[in-house]
Design an enzyme around this catalytic site. Sequence first.
Site, mmCIF file in Angstrom:
data_model
loop_
_atom_site.group_PDB
_atom_site.id
_atom_site.type_symbol
_atom_site.label_atom_id
_atom_site.label_comp_id
_atom_site.label_asym_id
_atom_site.label_seq_id
_atom_site.Cartn_x
_atom_site.Cartn_y
_atom_site.Cartn_z
ATOM 1 N N CYS A 297 -0.970 -10.096 -6.988
ATOM 2 C CA CYS A 297 -2.216 -9.633 -7.593
ATOM 3 C C CYS A 297 -2.062 -8.206 -8.109
ATOM 4 C CB CYS A 297 -3.350 -9.715 -6.583
ATOM 5 S SG CYS A 297 -3.804 -11.408 -6.153
ATOM 6 N N HIS B 245 -7.950 -6.172 -7.426
ATOM 7 C CA HIS B 245 -8.679 -5.829 -6.208
ATOM 8 C C HIS B 245 -8.338 -4.431 -5.705
ATOM 9 C CE1 HIS B 245 -5.130 -6.428 -3.580
ATOM 10 N NE2 HIS B 245 -4.845 -7.476 -4.351
#
Length: 304
Positions: free
Chosen positions: A276, A260
């Site tokens: 992440c 992301h």
Amino acid sequence: MAQPTPEAISDAQYSGGPLPDGQSAIAVVVQVLLDRAGISPGVIDGYRGPMSESALRAFETREGMSADGVMDQAVWEALGGPGHEPVMQSYTITEEDAAGLSDTLPEDYAELAELDQLGYTSVAEKLAERFHMDEGFLRDLNSGASFAPGETITVAAPGADVSAEVARIEVRKDVTRVAAFDASGRMVANYPATVGSGQLPSPSGTHEVTAVAIDPTYTYDPDKNFKQGDNDKVLVLPPGPNGPVGSVWIDLSKPTYGIHGTSEPDSLFQSQSHGCVRLTNWDANELAQMVGQGVTVEFVGGDS
């Protein structure tokens, strides 16, 4: 060393050897050329820092050179340095650039969840991301600018996004970069990243892309991820480039994990993520246009 001016950057010539320490006009040129080559230096800021050095190593690896991360004549020529197109350009700020901005955003997730969007908070921030620049560098380069509609400023000219069909992604945890490959095995793009932390490491092994969301909302669940402040309930934060996952979410088959964007592109090599893989918003956007469901994502190297 003096702050590079637009004129100094336009006149900069590579004279051999490593890039100068600190900030320099020639480093700006090299960062833009790396960006054009599909090897992201992260934020364009004119500094010979860890992100730029890692980008040089990635470029050298792709071109079959000795990957030492040090600028030399062979790298300069491979980047198209001799006779390169201008790396700076003029840009006139529009009314649209000044529209849709957010007020200063709170840090508390419960307060963020009450807002309609998590947008850019200034024209300078919006344009810095559009032209892949550090916001402070953009402001310094245009000293005295008010960043109002109708004003003409100087910005980087990073070139068009890479256009390819990505078949495989490697998240290289040891060098904190993400490499994207086409079906023939050629590296088509490579990005600096923040990859996990000691408390919440990124996964290992091979996974797949399951979905791509542009301008996503973000669901905060302290029971599944991490605890932010005193917030102990599930919250849905609105979309926007200044949200926790930036302007892109590439969902992985490993539950709760994804690739992301970020609201702080200059901090990629200085902070840790909540497990992440965090890219700049512009790099995440570029990658999102090249991947689809089923693309392999392999986590290699390191334990964090």
